[in-house]
Write a protein that holds these residues in place. Structure first.
Motif, PDB file in Angstrom:
ATOM      1  N   MET A  84      25.036   5.825   3.358  1.00  0.00           N
ATOM      2  CA  MET A  84      24.463   7.101   3.722  1.00  0.00           C
ATOM      3  C   MET A  84      24.641   8.078   2.567  1.00  0.00           C
ATOM      4  SD  MET A  84      25.745   7.821   7.557  1.00  0.00           S
ATOM      5  CE  MET A  84      24.441   7.807   8.725  1.00  0.00           C
ATOM      6  N   SER A  85      23.686   8.917   2.406  1.00  0.00           N
ATOM      7  CA  SER A  85      23.778   9.881   1.323  1.00  0.00           C
ATOM      8  C   SER A  85      24.712  11.031   1.719  1.00  0.00           C
ATOM      9  CB  SER A  85      22.400  10.424   0.972  1.00  0.00           C
ATOM     10  OG  SER A  85      21.926  11.252   2.011  1.00  0.00           O
ATOM     11  N   ALA A  86      25.201  11.715   0.722  1.00  0.00           N
ATOM     12  CA  ALA A  86      26.102  12.849   0.967  1.00  0.00           C
ATOM     13  C   ALA A  86      25.375  13.961   1.714  1.00  0.00           C
ATOM     14  CB  ALA A  86      26.654  13.356  -0.352  1.00  0.00           C
ATOM     15  N   ARG A  87      24.098  14.113   1.445  1.00  0.00           N
ATOM     16  CA  ARG A  87      23.319  15.171   2.100  1.00  0.00           C
ATOM     17  C   ARG A  87      23.224  14.922   3.607  1.00  0.00           C
ATOM     18  NH1 ARG A  87      17.448  17.124  -0.127  1.00  0.00           N
ATOM     19  NH2 ARG A  87      17.451  19.118   0.934  1.00  0.00           N
ATOM     20  N   LEU A  88      22.980  13.680   3.983  1.00  0.00           N
ATOM     21  CA  LEU A  88      22.880  13.334   5.399  1.00  0.00           C
ATOM     22  C   LEU A  88      24.232  13.503   6.089  1.00  0.00           C
ATOM     23  CD1 LEU A  88      21.232  12.295   7.771  1.00  0.00           C
ATOM     24  CD2 LEU A  88      21.732   9.974   7.006  1.00  0.00           C
ATOM     25  N   HIS A 129      26.590  15.537   5.233  1.00  0.00           N
ATOM     26  CA  HIS A 129      26.836  16.973   5.340  1.00  0.00           C
ATOM     27  C   HIS A 129      26.066  17.560   6.514  1.00  0.00           C
ATOM     28  CE1 HIS A 129      26.107  21.240   4.363  1.00  0.00           C
ATOM     29  NE2 HIS A 129      27.398  21.206   4.078  1.00  0.00           N
TER      30      HIS A 129
END
Length: 53
Positions: free
Chosen positions: A1-5, A7
């Motif tokens: 998972m990306s850091a943006r998701l 967050h």
């Protein structure tokens, strides 16, 4: 998972927990303020709204 998701998920969960902890009176006050803001926006004549943008 990306850091943006991650967050976004964290922020949404935190907001839900904060909302659960708030009193009914504070929720009612927030709704009253939001309704007042919406009411102010609808009372502006259509031509004036375009001029403000």
């Amino acid at each position: 998972m990306s850091a943006r998701l991650l967050h976004l998920i964290f922020v949404r969960v935190r907001n839900r927990l904060v909302l659960l902890g708030r009193s009914s009176a504070s929720k009612d006050l927030e709704l009253l303020v939001l309704r007042h803001e919406v009411g102010d926006g609808t009372s502006v004549p259509p031509g004036r709204l375009v001029a403000l943008l």
